[in-house]
Design a protein around this motif. Structure first.
Motif, PDB file in Angstrom:
ATOM      1  N   GLN A 190      17.357  42.409  73.690  1.00  0.00           N
ATOM      2  CA  GLN A 190      16.985  41.036  73.380  1.00  0.00           C
ATOM      3  C   GLN A 190      16.727  40.231  74.644  1.00  0.00           C
ATOM      4  O   GLN A 190      15.751  39.480  74.738  1.00  0.00           O
ATOM      5  CB  GLN A 190      18.106  40.374  72.560  1.00  0.00           C
ATOM      6  CG  GLN A 190      17.810  38.932  72.161  1.00  0.00           C
ATOM      7  CD  GLN A 190      18.961  38.321  71.387  1.00  0.00           C
ATOM      8  OE1 GLN A 190      20.045  38.885  71.337  1.00  0.00           O
ATOM      9  NE2 GLN A 190      18.729  37.180  70.792  1.00  0.00           N
ATOM     10  N   LEU A 191      17.606  40.397  75.633  1.00  0.00           N
ATOM     11  CA  LEU A 191      17.481  39.585  76.844  1.00  0.00           C
ATOM     12  C   LEU A 191      16.413  40.115  77.790  1.00  0.00           C
ATOM     13  O   LEU A 191      15.827  39.348  78.560  1.00  0.00           O
ATOM     14  CB  LEU A 191      18.830  39.512  77.559  1.00  0.00           C
ATOM     15  CG  LEU A 191      19.940  38.802  76.774  1.00  0.00           C
ATOM     16  CD1 LEU A 191      21.219  38.745  77.594  1.00  0.00           C
ATOM     17  CD2 LEU A 191      19.511  37.386  76.386  1.00  0.00           C
ATOM     18  N   SER A 192      16.161  41.418  77.748  1.00  0.00           N
ATOM     19  CA  SER A 192      15.148  41.976  78.635  1.00  0.00           C
ATOM     20  C   SER A 192      13.760  41.924  78.027  1.00  0.00           C
ATOM     21  O   SER A 192      12.750  41.950  78.743  1.00  0.00           O
ATOM     22  CB  SER A 192      15.496  43.427  78.976  1.00  0.00           C
ATOM     23  OG  SER A 192      15.422  44.241  77.815  1.00  0.00           O
ATOM     24  N   LEU A 235      15.313  45.209  65.018  1.00  0.00           N
ATOM     25  CA  LEU A 235      15.851  43.875  65.270  1.00  0.00           C
ATOM     26  C   LEU A 235      14.877  42.789  64.852  1.00  0.00           C
ATOM     27  O   LEU A 235      15.269  41.729  64.380  1.00  0.00           O
ATOM     28  CB  LEU A 235      16.214  43.718  66.752  1.00  0.00           C
ATOM     29  CG  LEU A 235      17.299  44.685  67.246  1.00  0.00           C
ATOM     30  CD1 LEU A 235      17.479  44.541  68.747  1.00  0.00           C
ATOM     31  CD2 LEU A 235      18.601  44.431  66.528  1.00  0.00           C
ATOM     32  N   VAL A 236      13.576  43.045  65.030  1.00  0.00           N
ATOM     33  CA  VAL A 236      12.579  42.077  64.582  1.00  0.00           C
ATOM     34  C   VAL A 236      12.631  41.944  63.070  1.00  0.00           C
ATOM     35  O   VAL A 236      12.634  40.846  62.503  1.00  0.00           O
ATOM     36  CB  VAL A 236      11.167  42.488  65.052  1.00  0.00           C
ATOM     37  CG1 VAL A 236      10.103  41.607  64.395  1.00  0.00           C
ATOM     38  CG2 VAL A 236      11.074  42.400  66.563  1.00  0.00           C
ATOM     39  N   THR A 237      12.683  43.101  62.389  1.00  0.00           N
ATOM     40  CA  THR A 237      12.739  43.091  60.926  1.00  0.00           C
ATOM     41  C   THR A 237      13.973  42.365  60.431  1.00  0.00           C
ATOM     42  O   THR A 237      13.937  41.640  59.434  1.00  0.00           O
ATOM     43  CB  THR A 237      12.748  44.543  60.390  1.00  0.00           C
ATOM     44  OG1 THR A 237      11.593  45.213  60.868  1.00  0.00           O
ATOM     45  CG2 THR A 237      12.783  44.549  58.867  1.00  0.00           C
ATOM     46  N   ALA A 238      15.091  42.563  61.136  1.00  0.00           N
ATOM     47  CA  ALA A 238      16.338  41.918  60.726  1.00  0.00           C
ATOM     48  C   ALA A 238      16.392  40.454  61.095  1.00  0.00           C
ATOM     49  O   ALA A 238      17.311  39.752  60.713  1.00  0.00           O
ATOM     50  CB  ALA A 238      17.525  42.646  61.367  1.00  0.00           C
ATOM     51  N   GLY A 239      15.426  39.976  61.857  1.00  0.00           N
ATOM     52  CA  GLY A 239      15.424  38.580  62.255  1.00  0.00           C
ATOM     53  C   GLY A 239      16.325  38.262  63.419  1.00  0.00           C
ATOM     54  O   GLY A 239      16.622  37.109  63.695  1.00  0.00           O
ATOM     55  N   VAL A 240      16.806  39.319  64.114  1.00  0.00           N
ATOM     56  CA  VAL A 240      17.691  39.074  65.248  1.00  0.00           C
ATOM     57  C   VAL A 240      16.905  38.631  66.475  1.00  0.00           C
ATOM     58  O   VAL A 240      17.345  37.786  67.247  1.00  0.00           O
ATOM     59  CB  VAL A 240      18.509  40.345  65.569  1.00  0.00           C
ATOM     60  CG1 VAL A 240      19.413  40.118  66.768  1.00  0.00           C
ATOM     61  CG2 VAL A 240      19.327  40.753  64.353  1.00  0.00           C
ATOM     62  N   VAL A 241      15.718  39.201  66.663  1.00  0.00           N
ATOM     63  CA  VAL A 241      14.885  38.796  67.784  1.00  0.00           C
ATOM     64  C   VAL A 241      13.496  38.459  67.252  1.00  0.00           C
ATOM     65  O   VAL A 241      13.058  39.001  66.242  1.00  0.00           O
ATOM     66  CB  VAL A 241      14.777  39.917  68.854  1.00  0.00           C
ATOM     67  CG1 VAL A 241      16.125  40.227  69.438  1.00  0.00           C
ATOM     68  CG2 VAL A 241      14.154  41.175  68.268  1.00  0.00           C
ATOM     69  N   PRO A 242      12.775  37.536  67.894  1.00  0.00           N
ATOM     70  CA  PRO A 242      11.426  37.214  67.456  1.00  0.00           C
ATOM     71  C   PRO A 242      10.465  38.356  67.770  1.00  0.00           C
ATOM     72  O   PRO A 242      10.736  39.223  68.588  1.00  0.00           O
ATOM     73  CB  PRO A 242      11.093  35.951  68.268  1.00  0.00           C
ATOM     74  CG  PRO A 242      11.971  36.030  69.462  1.00  0.00           C
ATOM     75  CD  PRO A 242      13.227  36.714  69.022  1.00  0.00           C
TER      76      PRO A 242
END
Length: 684
Positions: free
Chosen positions: A301-303, A372-379
């Motif tokens: 997420q941060l990278s 993570l995108v699908t889960a809505g955790v990251v854009p």
């Protein structure tokens, strides 16, 4: 036995960070034995001046020390904790003076932890709640955490049923259930629909903990699993800081739920049912804490880089929800088990999957970027750094020169009184004059406030024999204790305020509620009902105020109508002012302990200034929309200033700009004060 060093993924996380002193984890629990060797070197402050100081050689003390050691136990000591380099705050809301802790005290502890700048609040306790709902103060405290981006991690409870505990079942809380040494849900660990989307399973059997006096013991329960999750959340916040981002507790909550893996159930497969008819997989809540997956997801997420796709499906494809009894601690002492089994990180099954055979510790594959995108955790495009609260330095809570560390309170409510014991009640009944009813003298009723007012007016010294209380509705929240050279004058004022409350509503001097400025004395009072409430020390009459609503509205309305320019009719201003006062009390009622709440309560009491605001807004055909309190960007030296904003809108024209009125309140002293004039501007 479960040793934290063997929890999969924790060693890898420790290789990145063992914590950051700017990340504050509050432990709302019993007192902590900070002198234990396992905590030597840990930074653990204590919230003082609210509850009486107690020793740790008590059940709450043993419980609080055990929980704190799982969080802050130092490397190389007998008990190694999850986040040894994070800063701790002990909030001793659980007391040996009473068998159980009320939701009111849990709410008080949570609010004060937020006030001190906590990022994570560990609550290894709770109260059984069939509906999953809590009393109003606790619900408001949890909502405050959501507003301030503070993560509450709470035990799901040890009833062994599909049942709810609060605060764990409240929306926005991260609930925690307990796993045994084989990675299966403990029989005692609660489950249910309220936890299905906001609960994690974590190791909770035979965890090594510190015992007051220097020893150690192994304990079992959701109380011990909770600090494991809270500690991991704190480490992930520290990792955010290490990687140059701001700590985002809400984001970490979403991340932990999104990366949760499946677990083993008692049946032969995930779809099996337990003996009580509940789905076996429901015991796993939203899944098992997956430290490896969470750390990889955070780094991703941060990278902003994408990792190779894997077969792992994160649990966050599910919808993640954000919504006078007693609370009990949630980890009974249990006998030690001789066998030592290594906990497997992900030995199990998801709903509808067959269980996978596992030999020894395993690590689940980490989620891909697309997961993570699908889960809505990251854009799906760029991944900006979370925008959250920065670490908050400790604030001096009082400007009282006699005791600058006292916790200030400015609370609204109704005045009441209590006897504490049957003997005290009967003594009043014997001393009070009989009452004539139809010419017949009957014994006095000390619970009749009108009779009590008559008695106290004749015998003012008797006022000090009562326990005066401040109530929200019918619930006492503070005991009031006048002290110092003006105590007699304060008691006299309390008698007059009580007389105003029992007057008829149409009377000019009728008092609807009172405003009480004071400071926590650090003592408690036990009421006749058995409830224990903190004692507010009242040292001065200044600021003690009765809301004589009829007189207040008439006077404030006239002041507003005397302002130059067009204003609304007097009846409209008066009605709006009453609505404003009622909304402050009923819709936004609070304990008056945080700076924000003291500013809000004083804004209501300072209704003359609000009346001028209403007159200006109503003259433009606007009605009140929202009331918000925000930290003021400006303030005097050593002040604690807050901006109260009143937003108005046009109910007949949604495209018309809103109107914002703002005034600033300094709450650094026992008696708050307004600064400057009311400012106003349009807002789209």
């Amino acid at each position: 036995m479960t040793d934290l060093e063997r929890v999969p993924g924790l060693e890898r996380l420790w290789a990145q960070t063992t914590g950051d002193e700017n990340i504050l984890v509050a432990v709302v629990d019993g007192p902590v034995a900070r002198d234990h060797p396992a905590l030597a070197g840990a930074t653990i402050d204590v919230l003082t001046g609210v509850w009486p100081a107690e020793g740790t050689a008590t059940r709450p003390g043993r419980h609080g020390t055990a929980v704190a050691s799982v969080l802050f136990g130092q490397p190389g000591s007998a008990v190694r904790g999850v986040a040894p380099r994070c800063r701790g705050l002990s909030v001793p809301a659980f007391s040996a003076r009473r068998d159980k802790t009320s939701q009111l005290e849990l709410a008080r502890g949570i609010e004060l932890a937020v006030e001190r700048g906590a990022h994570v609040i560990n609550v290894s306790g709770g109260q059984f709640s069939p509906s999953g709902e809590s009393d109003d103060p606790l619900s408001r405290a949890v909502r405050l955490c959501a507003q301030e981006n503070v993560l509450v991690v709470a035990a799901a409870g040890n009833d062994g049923c599909a049942c709810n505990h609060v605060p764990a079942s409240l929306p926005g809380v991260l609930a925690v259930g307990a796993l045994d040494e084989l990675g299966k849900p403990l029989a005692m660990s609660n489950w249910g629909p309220a936890y299905r989307d906001q609960g994690l399973m974590a190791p909770g059997e035979n965890l090594l903990t510190a015992v007051p006096g220097g020893g150690t013991a192994r304990r079992t329960g959701t109380s011990l699993a909770t600090p494991v999750v809270a500690g991991v959340a704190a480490l992930l916040l520290a990792e955010q800081v290490r990687l140059g981002s701001r700590p985002d507790p809400s984001g970490v909550r979403r991340l932990l739920l999104a990366t949760a893996s499946s677990c083993v159930t008692e049946g032969s497969n995930a779809g099996s049912t337990t003996s009580d008819g509940n789905e076996g997989c429901e015991r796993c809540l939203a899944g098992v804490l997956d430290i490896e997956g969470a750390l990889t997801a955070l780094t991703t997420q941060l990278s902003g880089t994408q990792t190779p796709a894997t077969t792992h499906t994160p649990a966050a494809t599910r919808n993640l929800a954000t919504t006078q009894t007693t609370a009990t601690t949630s980890s009974p002492e249990t006998p030690l088990r001789p066998e030592a089994v290594v906990l497997s990180a992900a030995p199990g099954c998801g709903c509808g999957e067959a269980p996978r055979a596992v030999a020894g510790p395993t690590v689940m594959p980490t989620p891909s970027f697309q997961d993570l995108v699908t889960a809505g955790v990251v854009p799906s495009t760029t991944v900006p750094a979370p925008v959250t609260k920065a670490p908050t330095p400790e604030v001096v809570l009082s400007a009282d020169l006699e005791d600058p560390g006292r916790q200030l309170v400015y609370a609204l409510g109704t005045l009441g009184y209590d006897f504490g014991t049957e003997a005290r009640r009967d003594s009043f009944k014997q001393l009070m004059d009989p009452v004539l009813i139809d010419g017949i003298a009957v014994p006095a009723n000390p619970y009749d406030a009108r009779q009590m007012v008559d008695h106290l007016r004749t015998n003012p010294s008797e006022a000090s024999a009562l326990i005066w209380t401040l109530n929200l509705e019918l619930t006492p929240i503070y005991a009031l204790e006048p002290s110092g050279p003006y105590a007699a004058d304060i008691y006299d004022l309390l008698i007059r305020l009580l007389a105003g409350e029992v007057d008829v509503e149409e009377a000019e001097n009728f008092i609807e509620r009172v405003a009480i400025p004071g400071a926590m004395s650090g003592q408690n009072a036990k009421l006749f009902s058995g409830q224990v409430v903190p004692v507010l020390d009242l040292r001065q009459r200044r600021g003690l105020y009765g809301w004589e609503v009829n007189r207040l509205v008439a006077g404030a309305t006239q002041i507003a109508l005397d302002q130059p320019g067009d204003t609304a009719p007097a009846e409209t201003v008066a009605t709006s002012l009453r609505d404003f006062l009622s909304r402050i009390y009923y819709d936004l009622r609070n304990l008056g302990a945080t700076s924000r709440d003291r500013a809000l309560n004083f804004a209501a009491t300072n209704a003359f200034q609000a009346a001028q605001t209403f007159a200006s807004a109503l003259a433009m055909g606007l009605v009140l929309d929202t009331i918000t309190v925000e930290k003021s960007p400006f303030g005097r030296q050593d002040s604690d200033c807050w901006d109260v904003r009143l937003r108005f809108f046009d109910p007949e024209n949604s495209r018309r700009a809103k109107r914002v009125f703002r005034f600033t309140i300094d709450v650094s002293d026992v008696q708050p004060v307004t600064l400057g004039e009311v400012r106003s501007w349009p807002e789209s």
